[in-house]
Design a protein around this motif. Structure first.
Motif, PDB file in Angstrom:
ATOM      1  N   GLY A  67      -9.405 -50.499 -65.731  1.00 33.46           N
ATOM      2  CA  GLY A  67     -10.214 -49.285 -65.752  1.00 33.46           C
ATOM      3  C   GLY A  67      -9.652 -48.303 -64.745  1.00 33.46           C
ATOM      4  O   GLY A  67      -9.320 -48.679 -63.617  1.00 33.46           O
ATOM      5  N   VAL A  68      -9.523 -47.051 -65.151  1.00 27.16           N
ATOM      6  CA  VAL A  68      -8.917 -46.026 -64.289  1.00 27.16           C
ATOM      7  C   VAL A  68      -9.970 -45.112 -63.667  1.00 27.16           C
ATOM      8  O   VAL A  68      -9.774 -44.574 -62.583  1.00 27.16           O
ATOM      9  N   ARG A  73     -16.498 -48.722 -63.887  1.00 27.04           N
ATOM     10  CA  ARG A  73     -17.039 -49.760 -63.005  1.00 27.04           C
ATOM     11  C   ARG A  73     -18.062 -50.632 -63.741  1.00 27.04           C
ATOM     12  O   ARG A  73     -18.176 -51.824 -63.485  1.00 27.04           O
ATOM     13  N   ARG A  74     -18.816 -50.024 -64.671  1.00 27.06           N
ATOM     14  CA  ARG A  74     -19.785 -50.821 -65.451  1.00 27.06           C
ATOM     15  C   ARG A  74     -19.084 -51.923 -66.231  1.00 27.06           C
ATOM     16  O   ARG A  74     -19.559 -53.057 -66.289  1.00 27.06           O
ATOM     17  N   MET A  75     -17.958 -51.559 -66.857  1.00 29.67           N
ATOM     18  CA  MET A  75     -17.219 -52.568 -67.608  1.00 29.67           C
ATOM     19  C   MET A  75     -16.632 -53.612 -66.662  1.00 29.67           C
ATOM     20  O   MET A  75     -16.630 -54.810 -66.966  1.00 29.67           O
ATOM     21  N   ALA A  76     -16.123 -53.170 -65.515  1.00 27.41           N
ATOM     22  CA  ALA A  76     -15.579 -54.110 -64.533  1.00 27.41           C
ATOM     23  C   ALA A  76     -16.635 -55.119 -64.116  1.00 27.41           C
ATOM     24  O   ALA A  76     -16.361 -56.330 -63.997  1.00 27.41           O
ATOM     25  N   ALA A  80     -16.503 -59.114 -64.851  1.00 22.53           N
ATOM     26  CA  ALA A  80     -16.530 -60.064 -63.732  1.00 22.53           C
ATOM     27  C   ALA A  80     -17.662 -61.068 -63.903  1.00 22.53           C
ATOM     28  O   ALA A  80     -17.476 -62.278 -63.706  1.00 22.53           O
ATOM     29  N   GLU A  81     -18.840 -60.591 -64.283  1.00 18.22           N
ATOM     30  CA  GLU A  81     -19.992 -61.478 -64.407  1.00 18.22           C
ATOM     31  C   GLU A  81     -19.843 -62.465 -65.553  1.00 18.22           C
ATOM     32  O   GLU A  81     -20.391 -63.571 -65.491  1.00 18.22           O
ATOM     33  N   GLN A  82     -19.094 -62.088 -66.592  1.00 16.70           N
ATOM     34  CA  GLN A  82     -18.985 -62.925 -67.787  1.00 16.70           C
ATOM     35  C   GLN A  82     -17.615 -63.553 -67.943  1.00 16.70           C
ATOM     36  O   GLN A  82     -17.307 -64.125 -68.999  1.00 16.70           O
ATOM     37  N   ASP A 107      -8.556 -61.249 -67.317  1.00 15.07           N
ATOM     38  CA  ASP A 107      -8.596 -60.604 -66.005  1.00 15.07           C
ATOM     39  C   ASP A 107      -8.990 -59.142 -66.212  1.00 15.07           C
ATOM     40  O   ASP A 107      -8.853 -58.605 -67.317  1.00 15.07           O
ATOM     41  N   TYR A 108      -9.483 -58.510 -65.168  1.00 13.46           N
ATOM     42  CA  TYR A 108      -9.839 -57.091 -65.233  1.00 13.46           C
ATOM     43  C   TYR A 108      -9.668 -56.489 -63.850  1.00 13.46           C
ATOM     44  O   TYR A 108     -10.137 -57.051 -62.860  1.00 13.46           O
TER      45      TYR A 108
END
Length: 493
Positions: A67-68, A73-76, A80-82, A107-108
């Motif tokens: 993500g740029v 951040r929502r997707m990040a 991360a949580e899933q 990874d993200y």
């Protein structure tokens, strides 16, 4: 009781009957770094890699999402949580649904927080492909001249070089530079965005950025980096809260960001990946020498028709694509546009029955289960209309072909851009040029050509008498008679 989606709960989810990854995710190498992890990417490329992994293939081609923007951040957080997992739900017109958990994103990274980590990920020898779904507007070129826009604030900051790069251009070019300096072969840059010649555009824009920093390095990129063209076709609406609720209530999965899409899927890809690629052909991807015929078919029939239905549909009182396309006048208008104006500008498409494709498009638009919002289709029009519809207009003007239906689409956008519907209710115009376009559109009651005079968007179309006459006629109708009366008249003329 719904189960929170995570690597630890996959066995429990599988026991409930939902398909989940049965491959070992721990040993997968992230050979693909992808910019723009939205629904579209997760409904096609990530799905394809998941299918290959499920077949025991492509373990060197897991995906690291990037993500740029701060809004990523929502997707990040969801990733991360899933653990990168998400649910893909395919909605069939008869109401049946196919669901599976996708596990190919391993990874993200969020460039806003650590740009150097993103650069180093791409510079690592494991990375073979850097892919892009950064939207039509993400390539930062002038709609009229086609030139790279160097004074865009983020780009200008990266070019100054007094801080780590933050844009996709700065990040990718810096990673390629490090690979060259370390004696590593360059990765392939693979655009999957809805732009004609997306690989060519990506090459031009990334090398233009590099040339502003280091002309010799830009020459190296032009010689050594592959930018294959591609075309992806799958309608993927924005995930709605009701989709999350369905996944929770019907599948028993708490998923922060599932993806819903239509069953139809087509990915046509130029076979040009010198650094290596997954065996895409084992997952129904068409690998070809020339993507352009397929690309023109999709952009000028599907994407341009989306613009044909969204403004007329919204102004006629509809809010979903299936509702608008089930209106006989709008469906007839779309089919006439495809037949009379879009199709004559296409090249022969190997293996495709165009008549069947166009009929299928109408059926796909009418799928009541997908519930694609007209607001989504109406968004970012200043990036979409110039890339999808105006090339059709210009080719037909040059050949003497008809342009009245295309002019009607442009006029319907101009009317929508006024920011008020026919009931006087406000329209939220979502467009990067909204602050410029909406005030202009509001003046067209007195000056019918005000919107069309915006040469930044339309170039010299205002000088084309045949187009102007058709545009003025359609806009007159939209203003005096309303959208539905006008689209009905255009569908019969």
């Amino acid at each position: 009781m719904a189960v929170r989606l995570s690597p630890e709960t996959l066995d429990e989810i599988a026991a409930s009957g939902v398909a989940v990854p049965t491959y070992d995710r721990d040993g997968i190498t992230a050979g693909i770094v992808h910019f723009g992890v939205g629904g579209f990417h997760r409904a096609h490329q990530a799905m394809v890699i998941d299918r290959l992994l499920q077949q025991g293939e492509a373990r060197a081609y897991g995906i690291c999402g990037v993500g740029v923007l701060e809004q990523d951040r929502r997707m990040a957080t969801a990733m991360a949580e899933q653990g990168g997992l998400y649910t893909l739900v395919l909605k069939h017109p008869d109401g049946t649904r196919e669901s599976r958990v996708i596990g190919s994103i391993v990874d993200y990274l969020l460039a806003v927080d650590d740009p150097d980590a993103v650069v180093e990920k791409m510079a690592h020898p494991d990375t073979r492909i850097v892919s892009l779904t950064i939207t039509e507007g993400g390539y930062n070129f002038d709609h009229v001249t086609g030139e790279f826009v160097a004074d865009e604030p983020g780009v200008a900051a990266d070019l100054r070089g007094d801080a780590p790069p933050r844009t996709v251009f700065g990040l990718v070019v810096e990673a390629l530079r490090r690979r060259r300096d370390r004696g590593l072969e360059p990765f392939t840059v693979m655009s999957c965005d809805n732009i004609q010649g997306n690989g060519h555009v990506a090459r031009d824009m990334f090398t233009a950025y590099a040339r502003l920093q280091d002309p010799a390095f830009a020459d190296w990129m032009d010689e050594h980096v592959a930018f294959p063209n591609s075309m992806v076709d799958r309608i993927t609406p924005v995930t709605a809260d009701e989709d999350r609720a369905w996944v929770r209530d019907e599948l028993g999965i708490e998923d922060a960001w599932p993806v819903v899409a239509e069953p139809f899927f087509q990915w046509v890809l130029e076979d040009d990946h010198p650094a290596g690629r997954p065996p895409y052909e084992h997952a129904d991807v068409q690998l070809v020498d020339d993507v352009e015929p397929y690309e023109l078919m999709k952009l000028r029939l599907l994407n341009a028709s989306h613009q044909g239905l969204c403004y007329f549909g919204y102004l006629s009182g509809y809010r979903y694509a299936h509702e608008a396309t089930q209106d006989p006048a709008i469906a007839t208008f779309l089919r006439r546009y495809m037949d009379e104006e879009g199709t004559p500008t296409l090249k022969p498409v190997p293996g495709i029955d165009l008549e069947d494709y166009k009929s299928t498009l109408i059926e796909r638009f009418q799928n009541p289960e997908v519930r694609d919002t007209l607001a989504r289709l109406c968004a970012e029009s200043s990036d979409r209309i110039p890339k999808w519809l105006l090339p059709v207009v210009r080719e037909n003007l040059a050949s003497g072909g008809p342009v009245a239906l295309s002019a009607g689409i442009v006029a319907s956008w101009a009317r929508y851009a006024e920011g008020t519907d026919e009931s006087g209710e406000p329209i939220t115009v979502v467009d990067r040029l909204a602050e410029q376009l909406v005030p202009i559109a509001k003046t067209q009651r007195e000056d019918r050509l005000a919107f069309l005079r915006n040469r930044q968007v339309f170039g010299d179309l205002v000088d084309e008498e045949r187009f102007v006459a058709a545009y003025r006629d359609a806009l007159d109708g939209l203003i005096t008679d309303g959208a539905h009366t006008t689209v009905t008249r255009l569908s019969r003329s």
